[in-house]
Design a protein around this motif. Structure first.
Motif, PDB file in Angstrom:
ATOM      1  N   ASP A 223      49.598  55.840 -35.790  1.00 33.58           N
ATOM      2  CA  ASP A 223      50.460  55.416 -36.890  1.00 33.58           C
ATOM      3  C   ASP A 223      49.625  54.809 -38.010  1.00 33.58           C
ATOM      4  OD1 ASP A 223      52.559  56.197 -35.283  1.00 33.58           O
ATOM      5  OD2 ASP A 223      53.053  54.160 -34.623  1.00 33.58           O
ATOM      6  N   PHE A 226      48.001  57.255 -40.510  1.00 35.23           N
ATOM      7  CA  PHE A 226      48.838  57.741 -41.610  1.00 35.23           C
ATOM      8  C   PHE A 226      48.961  56.695 -42.714  1.00 35.23           C
ATOM      9  CE2 PHE A 226      50.430  60.498 -38.134  1.00 35.23           C
ATOM     10  CZ  PHE A 226      50.175  61.719 -38.730  1.00 35.23           C
ATOM     11  N   ALA A 239      49.878  65.428 -44.910  1.00 38.50           N
ATOM     12  CA  ALA A 239      50.571  66.234 -43.904  1.00 38.50           C
ATOM     13  C   ALA A 239      49.777  67.492 -43.565  1.00 38.50           C
ATOM     14  CB  ALA A 239      51.968  66.602 -44.415  1.00 38.50           C
ATOM     15  N   ARG A 240      49.246  68.135 -44.594  1.00 31.29           N
ATOM     16  CA  ARG A 240      48.459  69.353 -44.372  1.00 31.29           C
ATOM     17  C   ARG A 240      47.189  69.042 -43.572  1.00 31.29           C
ATOM     18  NH1 ARG A 240      47.544  70.378 -49.315  1.00 31.29           N
ATOM     19  NH2 ARG A 240      49.612  71.267 -49.680  1.00 31.29           N
ATOM     20  N   PHE A 242      46.636  66.620 -41.444  1.00 33.48           N
ATOM     21  CA  PHE A 242      46.913  66.252 -40.062  1.00 33.48           C
ATOM     22  C   PHE A 242      47.698  67.329 -39.313  1.00 33.48           C
ATOM     23  CE2 PHE A 242      45.840  62.118 -41.715  1.00 33.48           C
ATOM     24  CZ  PHE A 242      45.280  61.442 -40.642  1.00 33.48           C
ATOM     25  N   GLY A 243      48.100  68.392 -40.026  1.00 32.38           N
ATOM     26  CA  GLY A 243      48.880  69.433 -39.376  1.00 32.38           C
ATOM     27  C   GLY A 243      50.272  68.969 -39.001  1.00 32.38           C
ATOM     28  N   ARG A 244      50.855  68.115 -39.836  1.00 30.66           N
ATOM     29  CA  ARG A 244      52.192  67.573 -39.589  1.00 30.66           C
ATOM     30  C   ARG A 244      53.079  67.849 -40.786  1.00 30.66           C
ATOM     31  NH1 ARG A 244      49.924  67.055 -35.377  1.00 30.66           N
ATOM     32  NH2 ARG A 244      49.870  65.227 -34.004  1.00 30.66           N
ATOM     33  N   THR A 245      54.374  67.578 -40.646  1.00 32.91           N
ATOM     34  CA  THR A 245      55.282  67.701 -41.773  1.00 32.91           C
ATOM     35  C   THR A 245      55.251  66.406 -42.576  1.00 32.91           C
ATOM     36  OG1 THR A 245      57.187  66.800 -40.581  1.00 32.91           O
ATOM     37  CG2 THR A 245      56.787  69.186 -40.407  1.00 32.91           C
ATOM     38  N   THR A 248      57.191  63.717 -40.855  1.00 34.49           N
ATOM     39  CA  THR A 248      56.471  63.066 -39.760  1.00 34.49           C
ATOM     40  C   THR A 248      55.516  62.010 -40.301  1.00 34.49           C
ATOM     41  OG1 THR A 248      56.597  65.032 -38.365  1.00 34.49           O
ATOM     42  CG2 THR A 248      54.883  63.439 -37.831  1.00 34.49           C
ATOM     43  N   VAL A 249      54.818  62.327 -41.394  1.00 32.95           N
ATOM     44  CA  VAL A 249      53.901  61.365 -41.997  1.00 32.95           C
ATOM     45  C   VAL A 249      54.660  60.098 -42.398  1.00 32.95           C
ATOM     46  CG1 VAL A 249      52.376  60.912 -43.964  1.00 32.95           C
ATOM     47  CG2 VAL A 249      52.294  63.133 -42.814  1.00 32.95           C
ATOM     48  N   HIS A 251      57.548  59.048 -41.285  1.00 32.35           N
ATOM     49  CA  HIS A 251      58.101  58.422 -40.088  1.00 32.35           C
ATOM     50  C   HIS A 251      57.044  57.590 -39.367  1.00 32.35           C
ATOM     51  CE1 HIS A 251      61.262  58.035 -37.161  1.00 32.35           C
ATOM     52  NE2 HIS A 251      60.495  58.486 -36.177  1.00 32.35           N
ATOM     53  N   ARG A 252      55.865  58.172 -39.157  1.00 36.12           N
ATOM     54  CA  ARG A 252      54.811  57.470 -38.431  1.00 36.12           C
ATOM     55  C   ARG A 252      54.246  56.310 -39.260  1.00 36.12           C
ATOM     56  NH1 ARG A 252      52.840  60.565 -34.126  1.00 36.12           N
ATOM     57  NH2 ARG A 252      51.713  58.672 -33.566  1.00 36.12           N
TER      58      ARG A 252
END
Length: 301
Positions: A223, A226, A239-240, A242-245, A248-249, A251-252
């Motif tokens: 967490d 991020f 996001a790109r 870390f390979g996340r949406t 998600t960024v 949220h975390r």
């Protein structure tokens, strides 16, 4: 729950944590003899005024402390021996030698009427009167007081909407002040400026800690990643990477903010720096200052 009101600005630049941070980036202190004489009456066995604490921090860190004012040397020594304190300095500057401070980025402590002499060449300036530090350390690229106040409020958990409402300045003025200040300080955005100013000793994260809404705890490392990554990176870029949406960024990052007792990402990062949850080395370096030394001129109306 603690109040989110701004801390007393009279103590905003007096904590030992700020002195220690400032002395990391300014490896020494030049103190004027007159400033030390002004501080002497405030010295007591149980309490040292801010100016004296600054010099004690420097001596404990093994940094040079140069006393400016050779002709006052004996009087300063005698005055402080009366209070049970030995020399707070490591050397005395010969009369007329004032360039010592401009060779290295030393912190300089002088009386207000002497400040003009040092304002431009010395990156770290702490002005004193009666032993009390007044105003923030002088940054080589100074901001107007209302701009400095803007970043103190952002660091302590205020949002732009709240600042607009409390200050009475229109939102476009707040935005343009932020843009100009960020550019002036060689940063990429307000978050970068705030965290960089904390690391360099120009903003005191203890102020953010005082306005935490709950006792801060160290967030989960994932967490925290991020929270740090979004200092100087856009949400989509983070996001790109870390390979996340983006969701998600956000949220975390929110989990990290909540663990730290923060109200906003800026507030949480300042708290994290105050408690050591984020190392200074994790904060991106600032870029070069603008060549012309100034950003677009913006003044409140």
């Amino acid at each position: 729950m603690t109040s989110t009101s701004l801390p007393d600005q009279g103590s905003a630049y007096e904590s030992d944590s700020l002195f220690k941070r400032l002395l990391i980036t300014h490896p020494g202190v030049v103190v004027d003899a007159e400033a030390l004489l002004s501080a002497a009456p405030a010295v007591s066995p149980g309490r040292l005024p801010p100016l004296v604490r600054l010099l004690v921090c420097a001596r404990e860190a093994g940094l040079p402390v140069a006393l400016r004012g050779e002709h006052r040397h004996a009087r300063v020594r005698s005055e402080y021996l009366c209070h049970g304190l030995h020399d707070l300095w490591t050397e005395v500057l010969p009369a007329g030698q004032h360039q010592h401070a401009s060779d290295l980025p030393y912190v300089t402590a002088v009386l207000p009427e002497q400040a003009q002499e040092f304002l431009t060449p010395v990156p770290g300036l702490l002005v004193t009167v009666a032993g009390r530090l007044i105003g923030p350390p002088q940054h080589p690229m100074p901001l107007q007081p209302y701009a400095e106040g803007l970043f103190v409020q952002l660091m302590t958990g205020r949002t732009y909407a709240q600042i607009t409402e409390l200050s009475g300045y229109p939102r476009h003025f707040i935005s343009s002040t932020t843009f100009r200040s960020v550019r002036l300080r060689g940063c990429v955005n307000a978050a970068h400026l705030i965290t960089r100013a904390i690391v360099d000793g120009y903003l005191d994260p203890v102020l953010a800690l005082r306005t935490a809404v709950s006792p801060p705890t160290a967030p989960k490392p994932a967490d925290l990643d991020f929270l740090i990554a979004t200092i100087a990176g856009e949400l989509t870029d983070v996001a790109r990477r870390f390979g996340r949406t983006v969701g998600t960024v956000i949220h975390r990052r929110h989990f990290a903010i909540r663990a730290l007792g923060g109200l906003t990402p800026n507030h949480a990062r300042a708290i994290a720096l105050a408690i050591g949850a984020v190392p200074d080395s994790a904060i991106p370096a600032r870029g070069p200052y603008p060549v012309d030394g100034r950003g677009p001129t913006v003044r409140p109306t």
